[in-house]
Design a protein around this motif. Sequence first.
Motif, PDB file in Angstrom:
ATOM      1  N   LEU A   1       0.808  -1.220   0.000  1.00  0.00           N
ATOM      2  CA  LEU A   1       0.000   0.000   0.000  1.00  0.00           C
ATOM      3  C   LEU A   1       0.839   1.267   0.000  1.00  0.00           C
ATOM      4  CD1 LEU A   1      -2.714  -1.075   2.612  1.00  0.00           C
ATOM      5  CD2 LEU A   1      -2.940  -1.038   0.127  1.00  0.00           C
ATOM      6  N   SER A   2       2.166   1.124  -0.005  1.00  0.00           N
ATOM      7  CA  SER A   2       3.037   2.302   0.051  1.00  0.00           C
ATOM      8  C   SER A   2       4.368   1.978  -0.625  1.00  0.00           C
ATOM      9  CB  SER A   2       3.298   2.696   1.512  1.00  0.00           C
ATOM     10  OG  SER A   2       4.099   1.716   2.147  1.00  0.00           O
ATOM     11  N   PRO A   3       5.128   3.000  -1.025  1.00  0.00           N
ATOM     12  CA  PRO A   3       6.464   2.753  -1.595  1.00  0.00           C
ATOM     13  C   PRO A   3       7.364   1.991  -0.629  1.00  0.00           C
ATOM     14  CG  PRO A   3       5.769   5.017  -2.017  1.00  0.00           C
ATOM     15  CD  PRO A   3       4.761   4.429  -1.086  1.00  0.00           C
ATOM     16  N   GLU A   4       7.216   2.259   0.670  1.00  0.00           N
ATOM     17  CA  GLU A   4       8.041   1.578   1.669  1.00  0.00           C
ATOM     18  C   GLU A   4       7.761   0.069   1.675  1.00  0.00           C
ATOM     19  OE1 GLU A   4       7.866   5.762   2.441  1.00  0.00           O
ATOM     20  OE2 GLU A   4       6.210   4.311   2.297  1.00  0.00           O
ATOM     21  N   GLU A   5       6.500  -0.301   1.500  1.00  0.00           N
ATOM     22  CA  GLU A   5       6.158  -1.720   1.484  1.00  0.00           C
ATOM     23  C   GLU A   5       6.648  -2.390   0.198  1.00  0.00           C
ATOM     24  OE1 GLU A   5       1.987  -1.414   2.250  1.00  0.00           O
ATOM     25  OE2 GLU A   5       2.263  -1.444   4.436  1.00  0.00           O
ATOM     26  N   ASN A   6       6.651  -1.660  -0.906  1.00  0.00           N
ATOM     27  CA  ASN A   6       7.255  -2.187  -2.133  1.00  0.00           C
ATOM     28  C   ASN A   6       8.740  -2.473  -1.927  1.00  0.00           C
ATOM     29  OD1 ASN A   6       5.465  -2.137  -4.784  1.00  0.00           O
ATOM     30  ND2 ASN A   6       4.822  -0.397  -3.545  1.00  0.00           N
ATOM     31  N   LEU A   7       9.432  -1.540  -1.287  1.00  0.00           N
ATOM     32  CA  LEU A   7      10.858  -1.718  -1.015  1.00  0.00           C
ATOM     33  C   LEU A   7      11.105  -2.871  -0.052  1.00  0.00           C
ATOM     34  CD1 LEU A   7      11.961   2.022  -0.705  1.00  0.00           C
ATOM     35  CD2 LEU A   7      12.581   0.414  -2.531  1.00  0.00           C
ATOM     36  N   ARG A   8      10.219  -3.021   0.933  1.00  0.00           N
ATOM     37  CA  ARG A   8      10.318  -4.122   1.898  1.00  0.00           C
ATOM     38  C   ARG A   8      10.294  -5.466   1.185  1.00  0.00           C
ATOM     39  NH1 ARG A   8       4.741  -4.973   4.370  1.00  0.00           N
ATOM     40  NH2 ARG A   8       4.554  -5.882   2.290  1.00  0.00           N
ATOM     41  N   ASN A   9       9.349  -5.644   0.279  1.00  0.00           N
ATOM     42  CA  ASN A   9       9.261  -6.897  -0.471  1.00  0.00           C
ATOM     43  C   ASN A   9      10.477  -7.116  -1.359  1.00  0.00           C
ATOM     44  OD1 ASN A   9       6.688  -7.176   0.645  1.00  0.00           O
ATOM     45  ND2 ASN A   9       5.811  -7.948  -1.264  1.00  0.00           N
ATOM     46  N   GLN A  10      10.894  -6.040  -2.013  1.00  0.00           N
ATOM     47  CA  GLN A  10      12.029  -6.165  -2.921  1.00  0.00           C
ATOM     48  C   GLN A  10      13.305  -6.537  -2.163  1.00  0.00           C
ATOM     49  OE1 GLN A  10      11.436  -6.007  -6.307  1.00  0.00           O
ATOM     50  NE2 GLN A  10      13.431  -7.007  -6.256  1.00  0.00           N
TER      51      GLN A  10
END
Length: 221
Positions: A180-189
Amino acid sequence: MIKRLLSYFYPIKIYSQKSALSQSIEITWANGDLVMDSLNTNYSYGSLQRILKLGLKNIGFAKIKKMESILILGVAGGSVIKTLVDDIQFSGKITGVEIDAEMIKIANQYFKLDKIPQLNIVIDDAFEFVLKTKDKYDLIIVDIFQDTKMPNFLFESFFIDRICFLLKSKGFILFNTMLLSPEENLRNQKLINEFKTEYFSIKTIPRVEIHNELIVIEKLD
C-alpha cells in the motif's frame, strides 16, 4: 435465503464483533457468499480467497493434492482451508495457527471449520509456533495481517530462514503480502533480493487484486 439473494444488489452485514486482538470482525453476505472482513480489508473468502487460490494454482493443484501436511499461519475465517479441501480435494493433515481465538469461534459458527476432520487449529502466535514445532511440512501458507498491516517479524531473515527450515524436500511457501506504500514495495524487494537461493527458488506473482503480491518459495532438494 432472502439476505443471500439481496446481497447480489448490496452487501448485508449480519455480524460484527470486536476482539481483544482485532479492531473489528464482520460477517457479511456479498454477491451470494458469506465473507469475513476487518475494518478496512477482506480477511476470508471474497478477494482473499481468490488471491490465495491463484497462488495455489501457480504451485499446481495436482501437486498439492499429493502432499501429506500443510501449515497455515493466519487462519481467520479459513477460506484457504476450504479451497484446499473443496477445490483441490486435499486429504492430508492441515495445521492452522491463529493468534485470535475469537476469530476461530466466529469461523466455526459461520464457516464450519470445526467440521473439517483433518484440520487441527492451534491458538498461538505464528512466530512462537514456528520456533516450537518439530514437524515439517510440504506447504506453508503465510497469510498474517492486522487489518491492512503486516507484522515486521514476517520479513526478518530469522523468520524466513526458520519457515524454510520447516519445509520438506520439494516443499513450497506461499506468502501473501499487501503493498500500500512505496516503503512496502521496497520491503518486499529487499526480501527477494537478499533471499539465499542456493537451495531454494523464489518468484513473485505481482499485483493480485491490485494491492497484493504473492511470493512463492520452492525448496529444490
